[in-house]
Design a protein around this motif. Structure first.
Motif, PDB file in Angstrom:
ATOM      1  N   PHE A  52       0.896  -1.174   0.029  1.00 22.68           N
ATOM      2  CA  PHE A  52      -0.244   0.103   0.024  1.00 22.68           C
ATOM      3  C   PHE A  52       0.860   1.146  -0.005  1.00 22.68           C
ATOM      4  O   PHE A  52       2.081   1.292   0.299  1.00 22.68           O
ATOM      5  CB  PHE A  52      -1.157   0.040   1.122  1.00 22.68           C
ATOM      6  N   GLY A  87       0.489   0.075  11.384  1.00 20.03           N
ATOM      7  CA  GLY A  87      -0.494  -1.185  11.209  1.00 20.03           C
ATOM      8  C   GLY A  87      -1.681  -0.685  11.460  1.00 20.03           C
ATOM      9  O   GLY A  87      -2.773  -1.573  11.600  1.00 20.03           O
TER      10      GLY A  87
ATOM     11  N   SER B 195       3.044  -2.531  15.975  1.00 16.90           N
ATOM     12  CA  SER B 195       1.878  -3.038  15.845  1.00 16.90           C
ATOM     13  C   SER B 195       1.708  -3.472  14.147  1.00 16.90           C
ATOM     14  O   SER B 195       0.624  -4.253  14.198  1.00 16.90           O
ATOM     15  CB  SER B 195       0.886  -1.937  16.388  1.00 16.90           C
ATOM     16  N   GLU B 196       2.289  -2.979  13.691  1.00 15.37           N
ATOM     17  CA  GLU B 196       2.039  -3.385  11.993  1.00 15.37           C
ATOM     18  C   GLU B 196       2.534  -4.528  11.675  1.00 15.37           C
ATOM     19  O   GLU B 196       2.408  -5.064  10.564  1.00 15.37           O
ATOM     20  CB  GLU B 196       2.939  -2.321  11.169  1.00 15.37           C
ATOM     21  N   LEU B 204      -1.860 -11.145   4.546  1.00 18.46           N
ATOM     22  CA  LEU B 204      -1.574  -9.879   4.354  1.00 18.46           C
ATOM     23  C   LEU B 204      -2.872  -8.840   5.083  1.00 18.46           C
ATOM     24  O   LEU B 204      -4.034  -9.806   4.780  1.00 18.46           O
ATOM     25  CB  LEU B 204      -1.104  -9.224   3.166  1.00 18.46           C
ATOM     26  N   PRO B 206      -4.569  -4.907   5.442  1.00 22.11           N
ATOM     27  CA  PRO B 206      -4.311  -3.547   5.000  1.00 22.11           C
ATOM     28  C   PRO B 206      -3.466  -2.864   6.416  1.00 22.11           C
ATOM     29  O   PRO B 206      -3.768  -2.949   7.496  1.00 22.11           O
ATOM     30  CB  PRO B 206      -5.718  -2.967   4.927  1.00 22.11           C
ATOM     31  N   GLY B 207      -2.530  -2.249   5.816  1.00 19.67           N
ATOM     32  CA  GLY B 207      -1.778  -1.359   6.809  1.00 19.67           C
ATOM     33  C   GLY B 207      -0.522  -2.251   7.465  1.00 19.67           C
ATOM     34  O   GLY B 207       0.352  -1.514   8.330  1.00 19.67           O
ATOM     35  N   LYS B 208      -0.724  -3.541   7.188  1.00 14.39           N
ATOM     36  CA  LYS B 208       0.330  -4.373   7.941  1.00 14.39           C
ATOM     37  C   LYS B 208       1.477  -4.823   7.053  1.00 14.39           C
ATOM     38  O   LYS B 208       1.277  -4.889   5.589  1.00 14.39           O
ATOM     39  CB  LYS B 208      -0.206  -5.325   8.520  1.00 14.39           C
ATOM     40  N   ILE B 209       2.422  -5.379   7.667  1.00 14.47           N
ATOM     41  CA  ILE B 209       3.617  -6.147   6.738  1.00 14.47           C
ATOM     42  C   ILE B 209       4.058  -7.288   7.563  1.00 14.47           C
ATOM     43  O   ILE B 209       3.831  -7.308   8.783  1.00 14.47           O
ATOM     44  CB  ILE B 209       4.871  -4.998   6.416  1.00 14.47           C
ATOM     45  N   ARG B 210       4.443  -8.151   6.938  1.00 10.79           N
ATOM     46  CA  ARG B 210       5.054  -9.289   7.773  1.00 10.79           C
ATOM     47  C   ARG B 210       6.401  -8.913   8.307  1.00 10.79           C
ATOM     48  O   ARG B 210       7.277  -8.271   7.605  1.00 10.79           O
ATOM     49  CB  ARG B 210       5.104 -10.485   6.602  1.00 10.79           C
TER      50      ARG B 210
END
Lengths: 413, 413
Positions: A52, A87, B195-196, B204, B206-210
């Motif tokens: 994103f 996040g 927190s992401e 996955l 929205p707004g998060k990554i591994r």
């Protein structure tokens, strides 16, 4: 038994061996175990990275058009309507003269088209409401990390056959590989031969030596990415040796023996190869040390008959066994890394065969320079401990001088 | 919390960290597990190698004085009185005009002072007795490998602090090290913050990554010779984070966190260090990426607060954590290998801080040449996968040109 043997050139011997390349299978392992293993499938991105549009800074997301009036002494005041941690997602749309506090890595809210860094702002409260004072004009799309700007969905990132390093691990994690497809390691048997061998925990006896080759091989096999399986040392008894070797061959992908390939009365390997119906690819190579190195094949199982001499054994492994391991692992590059280096010393001795000297390389102002690692009589194991390369001196020449360019084989330590 | 931070030079930061070097203990492991470990004691020869005078060839042991009459067409006939395989001993003394058949590596019998190679002889039998016909004159002590000629008893062979390679394994075997004293590996905790972060097996959102940094760190720790202990990812909650970090510190030699060291509202590490009563060695380094890298100490336990940005995290580890691991292992050389290389491209961008670019080096005719491994925005993890070095560009200059000499840090892949 004093056989006539025809030496073949090193390059030809390597070619003979690599004809028998056997490819291993794929296995799945934990990501935390993947380092140094060989990737067995191409790694292809299955989503954009970032996935994103996101903020590269801590600051405020805003509409750049709201900053057009900002002048040196005339900041613009925006109303702070939200706060997005990494996040989190801001679910409303940004309206005129609004800003949202945003953290590094958080998604850009709808309606915003630029990020101002925290240090270019001042915040204050008035009547219980938050405001931010903007001291810079911003352009459309300024300070935004765009979806896919690092990696586009579908991009081939890492080719199969690549050795996995920590950076590749990061990519594997990003794309959700909790289990990683890697090449299964070949299992390679090691058998030492010779009645003179004591095990490492035995006290010395007159006329005997401790078995060092087998342990050295185990180290070389580990370094090359194989699984060594040590089957002990055989005494010079034909029947027992033949039986043991036949058994072991059923359990391994390849088999290495050390010793027993020369012309001595107790050198049993030639007879064992005959009994096994093995196809002897060569039994003499135009090189020193290790001219008696023999490789034989029973179907697609290669039998590496390395010399009992430590240096010859070492060199024979690196030249002939290592490429086979690389092939089994389906590596992108096969065989030990070769580079050009400058000789730091003279080699006056002329030899009709190619010589492989245990050497050390170092960098002098970015230039590879090499010299022998120690005394170079082939029975001297001490210099093997110091070596980080093999210096190749082609045979049949006038000798070599300090400053000459030579090929070195990097051992990878 | 927008702290004022004073950047310190990279060299100064490394110096600060290495003051806290904690040395590990010695442990004993099997020889077959010793490769790549660090030797914890000097390896000193406790016997001569060879431990007896021995034959370097298959041939006959004889008295050189018996060969003085040998002429081109007048061979000398000797009586063959014995046969010594490697590992056996001939217990009688050689008398005038006697010879003993001898194998490579077998001990020279009493009375003999030279070895003739098998190819320079002919054997025959007469009246049930064996004879050998000698076609060469031999000198006193010709073709003998002397006791101690490879290694003399008492010689210091390998210094403690050396990484064990297959050649050193051969030496360890020779001197009977079934168990090898090596430096115990440090246990280093890894905690990701933010927190992401999703775990690698989560889909996955929205707004998060591994979470890729923690796994990358695990790989870097393994490469550096440490034992990584992964404690998962923390969300941006001060109390929970403080509790977790306090607990983990009891179980590890050092602790690495990634993320949370910047100036964002959720960057909790500065507060956690304060709560722990940690001595913050520095919280800003004059480098890109990774200027927010923070290192703090609680007694002799270092807390590495690496950036959450993958490249900054990677560089911070190699510059600051790796030397501490080397110290713990009591290695002879501390820190990542640095060499001079020739730049293959221009870097026009001027930066007041030192830059560490993910690079690739290769050899061009023996000369180290380097260029960037890919795109160099610091969030781009792809180029980390391709890098085999870090290119150091000192800050505050006019930029760099193709052909300039620069320092590269070899990552050891």
């Amino acid at each position: 038994m004093l056989n006539e043997r025809n030496p073949i050139p090193v390059v030809e011997a390597i070619k003979q061996v690599t004809k028998y390349c056997k490819k291993g299978e794929t296995e799945y392992i934990e990501l935390t175990e993947a380092r140094s293993r060989v990737l067995a499938e191409d790694l292809i991105a299955d989503h954009d990275v970032p996935s994103f549009d996101r903020s590269p800074y801590d600051g405020y997301a805003l509409r750049s058009e709201d900053t057009t009036e900002v002048m040196k002494n005339t900041p613009k005041i925006l109303s702070v309507v939200g706060h997005i941690g990494a996040g989190s997602v801001y679910h409303k749309k940004l309206e005129k003269n609004q800003a949202v506090r945003i953290m590094t890595g958080a998604p850009i809210p709808d309606g915003a088209d630029a990020i101002i860094m925290l240090e270019d702002t001042t915040t204050f409260e008035e009547s219980g409401k938050s405001f931010v004072s903007i001291r810079k004009q911003l352009q459309h799309q300024q300070n935004i990390s765009f979806k896919g700007e690092d990696v586009k969905n579908g991009t081939a990132l890492v080719n199969k056959g690549t050795v996995i390093n920590p950076g590749i691990i990061a990519l594997l994690a990003t794309f959700g590989y909790a289990q990683v497809p890697v090449a299964k390691k070949p299992v390679i048997g090691v058998i030492a031969t010779g009645s003179e061998l004591l095990e490492i925990d035995q006290p010395l006896e007159p006329g005997k030596i401790r078995n060092s080759n087998a342990y050295m091989m185990i180290g070389q096999l580990q370094r090359a990415g194989a699984i060594p399986q040590y089957y002990g040392a055989l005494t010079d008894n034909l029947e027992e040796s033949l039986e043991k070797i036949s058994e072991v061959m059923k359990e391994v992908d390849f088999l290495i023996t050390t010793g027993g390939v020369s012309v001595g009365d107790f050198d049993l390997l030639p007879e064992i190869y005959q009994e096994l119906g093995a196809d002897v690819l060569f039994n003499k190579v135009a090189m020193r040390p290790g001219s008696v190195t023999t490789v034989a094949a029973v179907n697609d199982t290669l039998l590496f008959g390395l010399s009992g001499n430590p240096s010859a054994c070492y060199v024979g492994f690196e030249l002939f066994t290592r490429p086979i391991i690389d092939s089994f692992l389906a590596k992108e590059t096969i065989g030990i890394q070769q580079e050009q280096a400058t000789l730091a010393v003279d080699f006056s001795k002329v030899n009709p065969f190619d010589r492989f000297i245990r050497g050390r390389y170092e960098f002098k102002n970015g230039q590879l320079v090499t010299e022998p690692a120690g005394k170079d009589k082939s029975n001297m194991v001490h210099s093997l401990a110091m070596a980080n390369c093999l210096i190749q001196l082609p045979g049949g020449t006038e000798g070599y001088k300090q400053g000459d360019k030579v090929t070195i084989h990097l051992l990878g330590e």
